[in-house]
Write a protein that holds these residues in place. Structure first.
Motif, PDB file in Angstrom:
ATOM      1  N   ALA A 305      25.119  20.490 109.188  1.00 28.73           N
ATOM      2  CA  ALA A 305      25.813  21.199 110.260  1.00 28.73           C
ATOM      3  C   ALA A 305      25.806  22.709 110.032  1.00 28.73           C
ATOM      4  CB  ALA A 305      27.251  20.688 110.375  1.00 28.73           C
ATOM      5  N   GLY A 306      25.136  23.156 108.962  1.00 31.52           N
ATOM      6  CA  GLY A 306      25.073  24.582 108.667  1.00 31.52           C
ATOM      7  C   GLY A 306      26.207  25.107 107.824  1.00 31.52           C
ATOM      8  N   VAL A 307      27.026  24.223 107.256  1.00 28.46           N
ATOM      9  CA  VAL A 307      28.129  24.647 106.397  1.00 28.46           C
ATOM     10  C   VAL A 307      27.591  24.874 104.983  1.00 28.46           C
ATOM     11  CG1 VAL A 307      30.360  24.002 105.411  1.00 28.46           C
ATOM     12  CG2 VAL A 307      29.794  23.346 107.766  1.00 28.46           C
ATOM     13  N   PRO A 308      27.851  26.033 104.370  1.00 26.28           N
ATOM     14  CA  PRO A 308      27.331  26.288 103.027  1.00 26.28           C
ATOM     15  C   PRO A 308      27.769  25.225 102.021  1.00 26.28           C
ATOM     16  CG  PRO A 308      28.105  28.328 104.001  1.00 26.28           C
ATOM     17  CD  PRO A 308      28.541  27.219 104.931  1.00 26.28           C
ATOM     18  N   VAL A 309      26.837  24.829 101.175  1.00 22.86           N
ATOM     19  CA  VAL A 309      27.112  23.878 100.093  1.00 22.86           C
ATOM     20  C   VAL A 309      27.090  24.618  98.762  1.00 22.86           C
ATOM     21  CG1 VAL A 309      26.318  21.799  98.895  1.00 22.86           C
ATOM     22  CG2 VAL A 309      26.201  21.914 101.405  1.00 22.86           C
ATOM     23  N   VAL A 310      25.968  25.220  98.430  1.00 20.48           N
ATOM     24  CA  VAL A 310      25.868  26.057  97.231  1.00 20.48           C
ATOM     25  C   VAL A 310      25.820  27.500  97.690  1.00 20.48           C
ATOM     26  CG1 VAL A 310      24.531  26.618  95.178  1.00 20.48           C
ATOM     27  CG2 VAL A 310      24.656  24.244  95.979  1.00 20.48           C
ATOM     28  N   ARG A 311      26.848  28.264  97.323  1.00 19.25           N
ATOM     29  CA  ARG A 311      26.994  29.628  97.834  1.00 19.25           C
ATOM     30  C   ARG A 311      26.380  30.694  96.938  1.00 19.25           C
ATOM     31  NH1 ARG A 311      31.000  29.967 101.947  1.00 19.25           N
ATOM     32  NH2 ARG A 311      31.927  27.932 102.407  1.00 19.25           N
ATOM     33  N   ASP A 312      25.869  30.295  95.777  1.00 22.25           N
ATOM     34  CA  ASP A 312      25.216  31.268  94.909  1.00 22.25           C
ATOM     35  C   ASP A 312      24.012  31.884  95.620  1.00 22.25           C
ATOM     36  OD1 ASP A 312      27.081  30.531  93.073  1.00 22.25           O
ATOM     37  OD2 ASP A 312      25.659  30.214  91.447  1.00 22.25           O
ATOM     38  N   ARG A 313      23.695  33.105  95.216  1.00 20.17           N
ATOM     39  CA  ARG A 313      22.563  33.840  95.779  1.00 20.17           C
ATOM     40  C   ARG A 313      21.398  33.807  94.783  1.00 20.17           C
ATOM     41  NH1 ARG A 313      26.873  33.829  99.053  1.00 20.17           N
ATOM     42  NH2 ARG A 313      27.413  35.818 100.054  1.00 20.17           N
ATOM     43  N   MET A 314      20.241  33.328  95.242  1.00 21.08           N
ATOM     44  CA  MET A 314      19.042  33.285  94.406  1.00 21.08           C
ATOM     45  C   MET A 314      18.117  34.438  94.786  1.00 21.08           C
ATOM     46  SD  MET A 314      19.921  30.612  92.758  1.00 21.08           S
ATOM     47  CE  MET A 314      21.040  29.218  93.013  1.00 21.08           C
TER      48      MET A 314
END
Length: 410
Positions: A305-314
């Motif tokens: 649904a587009g909800v963030p799961v892993v919010r870390d930035r790569m």
């Protein structure tokens, strides 16, 4: 204001950043050949052994450096290539092991993956154009293995993994490996002037167009052996570095760029919908992924649904973002893509570029503080170096072909 990509001063900055990145990995070659896993300071970490995907990416990146005339690059490419023709190569059964231990023992548990072999193809094609000794022989061998073992002519895409003896093919199918296969196929086609490789890439790209249409431009990554989507795979391991649960923001951006490169490379033979799908994938990734929690940066993954799961930035996601924004700006002429391109380079310089220790920080948390839960150290120059080159070459040819033909703008 003029788009940054048109400014000679910006292109000069990109060139300098490319050379800075290449300098970071100058000690990557191991005594027995192959590329080391580098820590935050660019020092080899022998405890991680020798990995095929890192070694192949190193060959590719430093072959580009050699083609660009960066001193020392050819030696690094040759040293890394020696790992692909040496210990990482399965001399008995054929193909390439996933890795060697720090004591040089092949990893026979991980099996032989399309992901690894796609990067061997890319490495061999770039090194061939760069004139690295042994590269053309490696390309001939890798091409044969790839077509025999990974390309599924009936499906028009690649299987993902075999056991080490090529006895059993795993039931899993993955979009990530097919994405890097597209990049490799276009590169091989440019190296050998062989349209059959472009046509294979076109079939995979056509599948991605269909996937985007059926899934609101959030691409499923995981499939069974009949190419039925497996949307819940790795729900319990959402930050897996290669097979995370959910939609991967960076892959939406990477596919957007690749579809446009494929369109340019294929010309009249390109499947329909590549450009429109690239725009849709890009917009979905930006809407779902950029600054979702108040801080700048792209989240790693979202649910369906587009909800963030892993919010870390790569770091690699930001690298792919600038490449996709540039490609779409050149394809469409729309100013919004140029604006995003500039905004995201500002983000890269503010948070990712590590002036003191070199290279780019590979992982940040949701507040843009350095983290290492998924990617400790700085093992990968591939995404960052390509981000400095893609805005300076035409859309059609692969990076190595563009460099070989003198098409990289200063």
């Amino acid at each position: 204001m003029r788009p940054w990509q048109t400014l000679p001063t910006h292109r000069s900055w990109l060139d300098a950043e490319c050379r800075r990145l290449l300098g970071f990995g100058r000690h990557v070659v191991l005594p027995g050949g192959g590329a080391a896993y580098l820590d935050d300071d660019g020092v080899p970490d022998p405890s991680r052994g020798v990995q095929t995907w890192i070694t192949a990416r190193t060959v590719h990146v430093y072959s580009l450096g050699a083609l660009l005339g960066v001193p020392g690059s050819a030696g690094v490419a040759a040293g890394a290539l020696a790992g692909l023709t040496g210990g990482l190569r399965d001399a008995r059964a054929g193909g390439w092991y996933h890795a060697l231990s720090e004591h040089g023992v092949p990893d026979t548990v991980a099996g032989k993956s399309c992901y690894d072999h796609a990067f061997v193809l890319l490495a061999a094609s770039s090194a061939t154009l760069a004139g690295i000794p042994g590269a053309r022989e490696l390309l001939d061998e890798a091409s044969g293995v790839f077509l025999d073992r990974f390309w599924d002519e009936e499906a028009g895409r690649c299987v993902d993994e075999w056991d080490v003896s090529w006895s059993v093919v795993a039931p899993y199918r993955g979009l990530n490996a097919n994405m890097h296969a597209v990049e490799a196929m276009l590169a091989v086609a440019d190296c050998l002037d062989d349209d059959s490789w472009r046509d294979r890439a076109a079939r995979i790209c056509a599948f991605v167009v269909t996937l985007a249409e059926e899934n609101e431009s959030r691409l499923p990554e995981h499939f069974d052996d009949g190419w039925g989507p497996q949307p819940d795979l790795n729900r319990d391991r959402p930050d897996d570095p290669f097979k995370p649960y959910g939609a991967t923001i960076g892959h939406g951006l990477e596919w957007a760029r690749l579809l446009l490169q494929a369109e340019a490379a294929l010309g009249e033979r390109a499947p329909s919908g590549l450009a429109s799908t690239a725009s849709l994938l890009f917009d979905r990734a930006v809407e779902d992924g950029w600054a979702r929690d108040g801080a700048p940066g792209f989240v790693y993954t979202t649910d369906w649904a587009g909800v963030p799961v892993v919010r870390d930035r790569m770091h690699w996601v930001a690298a792919e973002a600038v490449g996709a924004a540039d490609a779409l700006h050149r394809r469409t002429g729309e100013a919004r893509y140029a604006d995003l391109y500039a905004r995201w380079w500002d983000y890269v310089v503010t948070y990712l570029v590590d002036v003191d220790r070199g290279s780019w920080r590979h992982q940040l948390d949701a507040s843009n503080v350095p983290a290492d839960g998924v990617w400790p150290g700085k093992p990968d120059l591939y995404h960052a170096v390509q981000a400095t080159l893609l805005p300076r070459v035409p859309l059609g040819p692969s990076l190595a072909r563009a460099a070989h033909d003198g098409l990289v703008s200063a």
